[in-house]
Design a protein around this motif. Sequence first.
Motif, PDB file in Angstrom:
ATOM      1  N   PRO A 249       0.824  -1.225   0.000  1.00 23.28           N
ATOM      2  CA  PRO A 249       0.000   0.000   0.000  1.00 23.28           C
ATOM      3  C   PRO A 249       0.853   1.268   0.000  1.00 23.28           C
ATOM      4  CG  PRO A 249      -0.731  -1.535   1.703  1.00 23.28           C
ATOM      5  CD  PRO A 249       0.570  -2.067   1.190  1.00 23.28           C
ATOM      6  N   LYS A 250       0.320   2.305  -0.657  1.00 20.90           N
ATOM      7  CA  LYS A 250       0.999   3.610  -0.675  1.00 20.90           C
ATOM      8  C   LYS A 250      -0.043   4.714  -0.720  1.00 20.90           C
ATOM      9  CE  LYS A 250       5.126   2.248  -3.275  1.00 20.90           C
ATOM     10  NZ  LYS A 250       4.738   0.855  -3.537  1.00 20.90           N
ATOM     11  N   HIS A 251       0.304   5.894  -0.220  1.00 18.91           N
ATOM     12  CA  HIS A 251      -0.559   7.054  -0.406  1.00 18.91           C
ATOM     13  C   HIS A 251      -0.109   7.810  -1.658  1.00 18.91           C
ATOM     14  CE1 HIS A 251       2.690   9.421   1.251  1.00 18.91           C
ATOM     15  NE2 HIS A 251       2.648   8.720   2.378  1.00 18.91           N
ATOM     16  N   GLY A 252      -0.866   8.853  -2.019  1.00 13.93           N
ATOM     17  CA  GLY A 252      -0.643   9.545  -3.291  1.00 13.93           C
ATOM     18  C   GLY A 252       0.777  10.020  -3.507  1.00 13.93           C
ATOM     19  N   TYR A 253       1.329  10.705  -2.501  1.00 11.81           N
ATOM     20  CA  TYR A 253       2.666  11.272  -2.670  1.00 11.81           C
ATOM     21  C   TYR A 253       3.707  10.166  -2.873  1.00 11.81           C
ATOM     22  CZ  TYR A 253       6.662  14.333  -1.930  1.00 11.81           C
ATOM     23  OH  TYR A 253       7.822  15.033  -2.101  1.00 11.81           O
ATOM     24  N   ALA A 254       3.557   9.063  -2.104  1.00  9.53           N
ATOM     25  CA  ALA A 254       4.507   7.945  -2.253  1.00  9.53           C
ATOM     26  C   ALA A 254       4.389   7.331  -3.643  1.00  9.53           C
ATOM     27  CB  ALA A 254       4.239   6.899  -1.172  1.00  9.53           C
ATOM     28  N   MET A 255       3.181   7.278  -4.169  1.00 15.42           N
ATOM     29  CA  MET A 255       3.006   6.726  -5.526  1.00 15.42           C
ATOM     30  C   MET A 255       3.719   7.599  -6.553  1.00 15.42           C
ATOM     31  SD  MET A 255      -0.907   5.455  -5.932  1.00 15.42           S
ATOM     32  CE  MET A 255      -1.829   5.542  -4.424  1.00 15.42           C
ATOM     33  N   VAL A 256       3.558   8.929  -6.423  1.00 23.71           N
ATOM     34  CA  VAL A 256       4.210   9.839  -7.372  1.00 23.71           C
ATOM     35  C   VAL A 256       5.719   9.628  -7.350  1.00 23.71           C
ATOM     36  CG1 VAL A 256       4.719  12.266  -7.861  1.00 23.71           C
ATOM     37  CG2 VAL A 256       2.397  11.586  -7.273  1.00 23.71           C
ATOM     38  N   ARG A 257       6.297   9.558  -6.140  1.00 23.48           N
ATOM     39  CA  ARG A 257       7.753   9.372  -6.009  1.00 23.48           C
ATOM     40  C   ARG A 257       8.186   8.034  -6.581  1.00 23.48           C
ATOM     41  NH1 ARG A 257      10.497  12.624  -2.404  1.00 23.48           N
ATOM     42  NH2 ARG A 257      12.272  11.627  -3.407  1.00 23.48           N
TER      43      ARG A 257
END
Lengths: 302, 113
Positions: free
Chosen positions: B25-33
Amino acid sequence: MTTRARLRAALLRAYPPSFRARYGEELAALAGDSDRGWRDHLDLARGALRAWTVPAFGGDGAERRRARLEATTLTVLAAWSASLLAAATFSKAVDDPPLAGLRGATWDAGRTATGVAVVLGAVVLATGFATWLALMVPAVRARRRDVVLPAVAPAAAVVLWLGVTALVGLFARHLPVRGSPALTWPRGALVLGVLAAWAALTFLCAAACVGAAGLALRRAGLSAPRLARTTLVAALATAGLVVQAAAAAYCLALLTGPHGGLDPHDAVLATAAVVVLVGAALTASVSAGRAVRALRVGPGDA
Amino acid sequence: MPRRAEDPRWSDPGLLVLGSLADGPKHGYAMVRDVEDTTGVRLGPGTLYGAIARLESRGLIEALDGDESRRRPYRLTARGAEVLATQLVAMQRFAGVGRRRLARHAPAFGAGA
């Protein structure tokens, strides 16, 4: 707040209410963390446009279904409002003053098409008001000012727009016509400025109407059965919008044909009205089709 | 060779999000990075959340209860994992065929390049 932050906030407000309710805080946080300037602004604008035109709803089945039905009710209300203005414009363009010298088969067909458009216009008007009343009556009974105020705001915006449009119309009537230098400096700049301001006001009023109606709908939190009934009324209004647009287009084709006799200036106005009517009918049809599909498949699979 | 804007792209945002969530699982910012680190593609906030909304509505990802509503994590569902696996197999097959063909007709860019 900086200009960039204000622009970002405005773009985030441009997303549909259901999208903001579900992802608004996360999206705002991510946009605030990002530092790509105008590219992020452009990306947010594209995302908002897509969220309106190709909506996708998150959450569980019931939440998705509710968001779908709310979006359709809002879309049909917006299409209905645009159609009311366009129908009035169309009527003014083709029937005021009445066309002289129009006789025979063209006249009969035109009268039939106009009659169909008028009857359906009344049906559409009634169903549209029914949708609005479904929202207003429980809110007034419960003294929900937070719902009533945004629900009546579109009416105020339309009255404002009609008043300004009438003033612009008066201004346009007093412009010098053929042969005079109407579009030379500085008068030309004034004319263009007034028209640009009117166009901007039109856009702002339309955005305010849709935004306020969406806010009222979301705050009202209609029960699932009431929302389903509202959606079916919206689907009925959509059917009326489609036939009304077809009748108006048919009428326009007759009146601009070889035996029509419609003044070229009125023809431009009538054509613009038909474009709006057809666009509104298509938009409402697509949205109503999606809502009816969500009603048929049930909350588990919406 | 630098990628130009008009070049054909494989980087569908939905697929990139699925790929990013494949390892947890990841949140939005982690996905972008993560997407930027692994593919060089920088997803804008509107693009990312548009993709998340579409994937969630199709049941391919789901939200988890996060510590704060501003950073809600998402994870792949079983159906999302299946769709991702199918896409990756198709891409792998396409990449293999493309590289073999290049190796035959333009060796400088082919399998060994």
